[in-house]
Enzyme design. Structure first.
Site, PDB file in Angstrom:
ATOM      1  N   LYS A  87       0.377  -7.998  -2.631  1.00 11.54           N
ATOM      2  CA  LYS A  87      -0.903  -7.503  -3.120  1.00 11.54           C
ATOM      3  C   LYS A  87      -0.689  -6.105  -3.706  1.00 11.54           C
ATOM      4  O   LYS A  87      -0.146  -5.224  -3.044  1.00 11.54           O
ATOM      5  CB  LYS A  87      -1.928  -7.433  -1.988  1.00 11.54           C
ATOM      6  CG  LYS A  87      -3.278  -6.842  -2.412  1.00 11.54           C
ATOM      7  CD  LYS A  87      -4.301  -6.907  -1.299  1.00 11.54           C
ATOM      8  CE  LYS A  87      -4.259  -5.733  -0.350  1.00 11.54           C
ATOM      9  NZ  LYS A  87      -4.896  -4.506  -0.899  1.00 11.54           N
ATOM     10  N   ASP A 129     -18.777  -4.758 -12.896  1.00 12.87           N
ATOM     11  CA  ASP A 129     -19.339  -4.093 -14.068  1.00 12.87           C
ATOM     12  C   ASP A 129     -20.202  -5.116 -14.804  1.00 12.87           C
ATOM     13  O   ASP A 129     -20.406  -6.224 -14.313  1.00 12.87           O
ATOM     14  CB  ASP A 129     -18.210  -3.554 -14.964  1.00 12.87           C
ATOM     15  CG  ASP A 129     -18.601  -2.272 -15.702  1.00 12.87           C
ATOM     16  OD1 ASP A 129     -19.729  -2.218 -16.241  1.00 12.87           O
ATOM     17  OD2 ASP A 129     -17.792  -1.333 -15.733  1.00 12.87           O
ATOM     18  N   THR A 139     -14.402  -5.590   4.672  1.00 13.51           N
ATOM     19  CA  THR A 139     -14.136  -5.717   6.111  1.00 13.51           C
ATOM     20  C   THR A 139     -14.403  -4.406   6.850  1.00 13.51           C
ATOM     21  O   THR A 139     -14.486  -4.388   8.077  1.00 13.51           O
ATOM     22  CB  THR A 139     -12.682  -6.158   6.391  1.00 13.51           C
ATOM     23  OG1 THR A 139     -11.795  -5.343   5.649  1.00 13.51           O
ATOM     24  CG2 THR A 139     -12.473  -7.608   6.030  1.00 13.51           C
ATOM     25  N   GLY A 188      -0.597  -5.687   5.855  1.00 12.73           N
ATOM     26  CA  GLY A 188      -0.066  -4.457   5.266  1.00 12.73           C
ATOM     27  C   GLY A 188       0.863  -3.724   6.199  1.00 12.73           C
ATOM     28  O   GLY A 188       2.034  -4.068   6.344  1.00 12.73           O
ATOM     29  N   ARG A 189       0.310  -2.727   6.888  1.00 11.30           N
ATOM     30  CA  ARG A 189       1.115  -1.821   7.716  1.00 11.30           C
ATOM     31  C   ARG A 189       2.012  -2.482   8.750  1.00 11.30           C
ATOM     32  O   ARG A 189       3.129  -2.004   8.957  1.00 11.30           O
ATOM     33  CB  ARG A 189       0.181  -0.800   8.391  1.00 11.30           C
ATOM     34  CG  ARG A 189      -0.319   0.244   7.405  1.00 11.30           C
ATOM     35  CD  ARG A 189      -1.493   1.056   7.939  1.00 11.30           C
ATOM     36  NE  ARG A 189      -2.739   0.301   7.853  1.00 11.30           N
ATOM     37  CZ  ARG A 189      -3.945   0.841   7.926  1.00 11.30           C
ATOM     38  NH1 ARG A 189      -4.076   2.146   8.099  1.00 11.30           N
ATOM     39  NH2 ARG A 189      -5.025   0.103   7.826  1.00 11.30           N
ATOM     40  N   GLN A 234     -10.039  -0.940  10.016  1.00 15.94           N
ATOM     41  CA  GLN A 234     -10.764  -2.183   9.775  1.00 15.94           C
ATOM     42  C   GLN A 234     -11.639  -2.514  10.982  1.00 15.94           C
ATOM     43  O   GLN A 234     -11.194  -2.400  12.120  1.00 15.94           O
ATOM     44  CB  GLN A 234      -9.771  -3.344   9.550  1.00 15.94           C
ATOM     45  CG  GLN A 234      -8.732  -3.045   8.491  1.00 15.94           C
ATOM     46  CD  GLN A 234      -9.042  -3.703   7.162  1.00 15.94           C
ATOM     47  OE1 GLN A 234     -10.106  -4.245   6.963  1.00 15.94           O
ATOM     48  NE2 GLN A 234      -8.099  -3.627   6.265  1.00 15.94           N
ATOM     49  N   ASP A 259      -5.462  -6.686  -6.693  1.00 12.19           N
ATOM     50  CA  ASP A 259      -6.693  -6.454  -5.937  1.00 12.19           C
ATOM     51  C   ASP A 259      -7.433  -5.234  -6.496  1.00 12.19           C
ATOM     52  O   ASP A 259      -7.325  -4.136  -5.961  1.00 12.19           O
ATOM     53  CB  ASP A 259      -6.303  -6.246  -4.467  1.00 12.19           C
ATOM     54  CG  ASP A 259      -7.482  -5.965  -3.559  1.00 12.19           C
ATOM     55  OD1 ASP A 259      -8.612  -6.343  -3.918  1.00 12.19           O
ATOM     56  OD2 ASP A 259      -7.261  -5.374  -2.483  1.00 12.19           O
ATOM     57  N   LEU A 260      -8.187  -5.447  -7.568  1.00 15.04           N
ATOM     58  CA  LEU A 260      -8.906  -4.336  -8.201  1.00 15.04           C
ATOM     59  C   LEU A 260     -10.420  -4.428  -8.041  1.00 15.04           C
ATOM     60  O   LEU A 260     -11.134  -3.507  -8.417  1.00 15.04           O
ATOM     61  CB  LEU A 260      -8.539  -4.242  -9.693  1.00 15.04           C
ATOM     62  CG  LEU A 260      -7.062  -3.981 -10.005  1.00 15.04           C
ATOM     63  CD1 LEU A 260      -6.845  -3.884 -11.511  1.00 15.04           C
ATOM     64  CD2 LEU A 260      -6.559  -2.716  -9.326  1.00 15.04           C
ATOM     65  N   LYS A 261     -10.915  -5.543  -7.527  1.00 14.10           N
ATOM     66  CA  LYS A 261     -12.345  -5.695  -7.202  1.00 14.10           C
ATOM     67  C   LYS A 261     -13.265  -5.254  -8.340  1.00 14.10           C
ATOM     68  O   LYS A 261     -14.085  -4.353  -8.184  1.00 14.10           O
ATOM     69  CB  LYS A 261     -12.690  -4.907  -5.938  1.00 14.10           C
ATOM     70  CG  LYS A 261     -11.862  -5.269  -4.716  1.00 14.10           C
ATOM     71  CD  LYS A 261     -12.306  -4.459  -3.497  1.00 14.10           C
ATOM     72  CE  LYS A 261     -11.475  -4.762  -2.268  1.00 14.10           C
ATOM     73  NZ  LYS A 261     -10.122  -4.184  -2.347  1.00 14.10           N
ATOM     74  N   ARG A 289      -3.499  -8.564  11.909  1.00 17.36           N
ATOM     75  CA  ARG A 289      -2.565  -7.784  12.720  1.00 17.36           C
ATOM     76  C   ARG A 289      -1.889  -8.705  13.725  1.00 17.36           C
ATOM     77  O   ARG A 289      -2.572  -9.527  14.344  1.00 17.36           O
ATOM     78  CB  ARG A 289      -3.318  -6.703  13.512  1.00 17.36           C
ATOM     79  CG  ARG A 289      -4.094  -5.700  12.665  1.00 17.36           C
ATOM     80  CD  ARG A 289      -3.170  -4.650  12.085  1.00 17.36           C
ATOM     81  NE  ARG A 289      -3.916  -3.630  11.366  1.00 17.36           N
ATOM     82  CZ  ARG A 289      -4.318  -3.718  10.102  1.00 17.36           C
ATOM     83  NH1 ARG A 289      -4.058  -4.821   9.413  1.00 17.36           N
ATOM     84  NH2 ARG A 289      -4.957  -2.738   9.512  1.00 17.36           N
ATOM     85  N   PRO A 323     -21.091  -8.096 -17.329  1.00 20.34           N
ATOM     86  CA  PRO A 323     -20.260  -9.282 -17.572  1.00 20.34           C
ATOM     87  C   PRO A 323     -19.236  -9.124 -18.694  1.00 20.34           C
ATOM     88  O   PRO A 323     -18.072  -9.502 -18.536  1.00 20.34           O
ATOM     89  CB  PRO A 323     -21.285 -10.371 -17.901  1.00 20.34           C
ATOM     90  CG  PRO A 323     -22.501  -9.974 -17.128  1.00 20.34           C
ATOM     91  CD  PRO A 323     -22.525  -8.463 -17.174  1.00 20.34           C
ATOM     92  N   ASP A 372       0.828  -1.206   0.000  1.00 20.83           N
ATOM     93  CA  ASP A 372       0.000   0.000   0.000  1.00 20.83           C
ATOM     94  C   ASP A 372       0.867   1.263   0.000  1.00 20.83           C
ATOM     95  O   ASP A 372       0.881   2.042   0.953  1.00 20.83           O
ATOM     96  CB  ASP A 372      -0.963  -0.029   1.192  1.00 20.83           C
ATOM     97  CG  ASP A 372      -1.969  -1.161   1.064  1.00 20.83           C
ATOM     98  OD1 ASP A 372      -2.294  -1.531  -0.082  1.00 20.83           O
ATOM     99  OD2 ASP A 372      -2.423  -1.678   2.089  1.00 20.83           O
TER     100      ASP A 372
END
Length: 238
Positions: free
Chosen positions: A34, A66, A117, A208-209, A188, A61-63, A179, A68, A11
């Site tokens: 990621k 739209d 989340t 991540g962090r 989160q 990770d673009l989720k 975590r 099909p 990130d």
């Protein structure tokens, strides 16, 4: 099936920061990372190629969400980058998820987001007008994801066991918001420690962090990897 490497969420806002971070790791340490929206929209496909050329595995990770045909076309493009995993929103529906699978091909891992989340049950009922419990919504989406032929879902570790029950044991549960003990939970709402996630049945965890912002990212990664793989924590020499 459980991926032994925690997935590191890159990130970072810039290419340069990613390079600086990845260069801290020994060359032979092949990571699973990621790449999310911020980084991909800033750097484009070049960032994926760079990371893949270093020999790392990539969860893009673009989720996607739209119609099909659009999702199928986009997934075809992403598959050509050689990403190991990607995702869509389960809310896009079974036809969209099937189209995503066609575009992405059979080789990569394709998963769906059920409920983010950061979403509470109250918010889901209010904004989405889904008048069931958050857990019921997540399980419903997981079943639809399996029906569409996808490999699994992004979920809170609190839901992993129940998801496996309504789908199958080899259905992938990828858990973000992990975590280590004593860490700040950030924004989160539903978080968990690596050891708990393993015990409950997560197949992949995303961290991540606690790694990217650690004073020593390599040591932080190895500690979390050890905890995720059930190795006893070594006594610290402070």
């Amino acid at each position: 099936m459980r991926e032994e490497r925690p997935i590191i969420a890159l990130d970072f806002p810039t290419f340069e920061e990613v390079k600086v971070f990845l260069e801290k790791f020994p060359e032979e340490e092949k990571l699973y990372v990621k790449i999310g929206m911020e980084l991909y929209y800033a750097c484009g496909a070049e960032i994926v190629r760079y990371v893949k050329n270093l020999g790392h595995s990539v969860f893009l990770d673009l989720k996607l969400h739209d119609i099909p045909n659009t999702v199928k076309s986009a997934m075809t493009v992403l598959a050509k980058l050689g990403v190991d995993m990607s995702n869509v929103h389960a809310a896009g529906g079974v036809e969209m998820m099937k189209a995503a699978r066609e575009g992405f091909g059979p080789d990569g891992i394709l998963i769906a987001v059920t409920q983010l989340t950061s979403t509470s049950e109250e918010q889901m009922q209010d904004y989405q007008n889904i008048q069931t419990s958050l857990t019921d919504s997540v399980l419903h989406y997981a079943k639809k994801t399996a029906e569409a032929g996808l490999d699994g879902v992004v979920c809170s570790a609190h839901e992993a066991a129940a998801i496996h029950e309504v789908t199958s044991q080899d259905f992938v549960c990828l858990t973000p918001g992990i975590r280590p003990a004593g860490a700040d939970v950030g924004d989160q709402k539903r978080v968990m420690m690596p050891r708990q996630a393993r015990e409950i049945g997560s197949n992949y965890i995303v961290v991540g962090r606690p790694i990217t912002q650690a004073a020593n990212p390599v040591a932080a990664y190895q500690a979390i990897k050890g905890e995720w793989n059930g190795q006893e924590e070594l006594p610290s020499h402070h």
